[in-house]
Design an enzyme around this catalytic site. Structure first.
Site, short mmCIF file in Angstrom:
data_model
loop_
_atom_site.label_atom_id
_atom_site.label_comp_id
_atom_site.label_asym_id
_atom_site.label_seq_id
_atom_site.Cartn_x
_atom_site.Cartn_y
_atom_site.Cartn_z
N ASP A 53 0.85 -1.20 0.00
CA ASP A 53 0.00 0.00 0.00
C ASP A 53 0.88 1.24 0.00
OD1 ASP A 53 0.93 -0.39 2.58
OD2 ASP A 53 -1.05 -0.72 3.46
N ASP B 123 -8.30 -1.55 13.70
CA ASP B 123 -9.68 -1.64 13.20
C ASP B 123 -9.87 -2.86 12.30
OD1 ASP B 123 -8.36 -0.91 10.89
OD2 ASP B 123 -9.49 0.95 10.56
N HIS C 263 -8.02 -3.73 9.65
CA HIS C 263 -7.64 -3.61 8.23
C HIS C 263 -6.43 -4.47 7.89
CE1 HIS C 263 -4.99 0.19 9.14
NE2 HIS C 263 -4.23 -0.86 9.10
N GLU D 263 -9.81 -0.62 4.71
CA GLU D 263 -10.49 -0.27 5.95
C GLU D 263 -11.81 -1.05 6.06
OE1 GLU D 263 -8.75 1.04 8.04
OE2 GLU D 263 -8.12 3.10 7.68
#
Ligand code: PGA
Length: 260
Positions: free
Chosen positions: A67, A136, A138, A143
């Site tokens: 990423d 979270d 991810h 996300e």
């Protein structure tokens, strides 16, 4: 999915580095998908130590980025391209030419994303993809509520992820809002997925990803769909796993030749 509980981050790094080393001995030009953030650093340190000790030849290895932030100036020290060059490519003595990544400063972000998916496929696909997990849930920068079939594309970071990553920047406002990430569908095409999670802060996300339902709300739960996924966790990150004892017993009884 295999879950391996290790004593600490260094033990996780050593275990995964050994698996990467075994892959590179079988396939010297393997394409290694690397992750950024703090978690994978022990893996890169352990790999570098193997190389410096003369125990591993990585000269033909290829590296692919997972990423990237959108909009940081080229060469920004916290762009993930810079981080991977600094933490992986240079310590391993590889050439920048061995490194594939999306262009986070492209004018046409969508075209850059599509070009990156094509480049990964053209390179024969990722052999081993190393992953971290966000608090979270991810993976990459997918996300919560990312499509489980998603391809490389632009995403908007949650407030939680921007806060988590603020430590890498001079001020929280400097954390970009937008990123390019390999999609979950893209990630699932790698031949072996290895997720490393360390520390109490990851315990909830790990429990949901490993023992919860497959759900876009917890992107890392997509690993349950992959035929060869390994989750390596230290004791703290494993602390909410209901099946921890089973995972420990399974790994303890595993023949060494099998690897992870
Ligand atoms: P971290 O990031 O390793 O810095 O905790 C993990 C991730 O966001 O995937």
């Amino acid at each position: 999915m295999e879950v391996v509980i290790v004593k600490d981050a260094a033990a996780g790094g050593a275990l995964i580095a050994d698996s990467v080393a075994a892959l590179l001995r079988r396939r010297p030009d393997a394409l290694l998908g690397v992750a950024t953030g703090s978690t994978p650093l022990p893996v890169y340190r352990a790999l570098t130590a193997l190389v410096r000790a003369g125990a591993l030849d990585v000269s033909r290895a290829r590296i692919a980025q997972l990423d990237e932030y959108v909009g940081l100036p080229q060469g920004h020290p916290e762009s993930y391209r810079s981080v991977v060059l600094r933490e992986v490519v240079e310590p391993l003595g590889l050439d920048e030419a061995a490194f594939l990544g999306p262009d986070g400063s492209a004018e046409d972000v969508q075209a850059a994303c599509e070009a990156y998916d094509r480049a990964l496929a053209g390179a024969g696909g990722v052999d081993l993809q190393l992953l971290g997990i966000g608090t979270d849930g991810h993976i990459g920068f997918n996300e919560p509520c990312s499509s489980l079939a998603s391809r490389t594309r632009i995403k908007t970071l949650t407030r939680q992820t921007r806060e988590d990553n603020a430590r890498f920047f001079d001020s929280p406002d400097e954390v970009p809002h937008h990123v390019i990430t390999q999609g979950i569908g893209t990630i699932l095409e790698a031949r072996h997925l290895v997720l490393l999670a360390t520390g109490e802060g990851k315990a909830d996300a790990v429990a949901q990803a490993v023992e919860g339902p497959v759900a876009a709300l917890v992107p890392a739960s997509a690993l349950q769909l992959h035929p060869h996924a390994t989750v390596v966790v230290d004791e703290a990150a494993a602390s909410r796993l209901k099946l921890a004892d089973y995972f420990r017993a399974t790994f303890a009884a595993k023949p060494e030749w099998q690897g992870i």
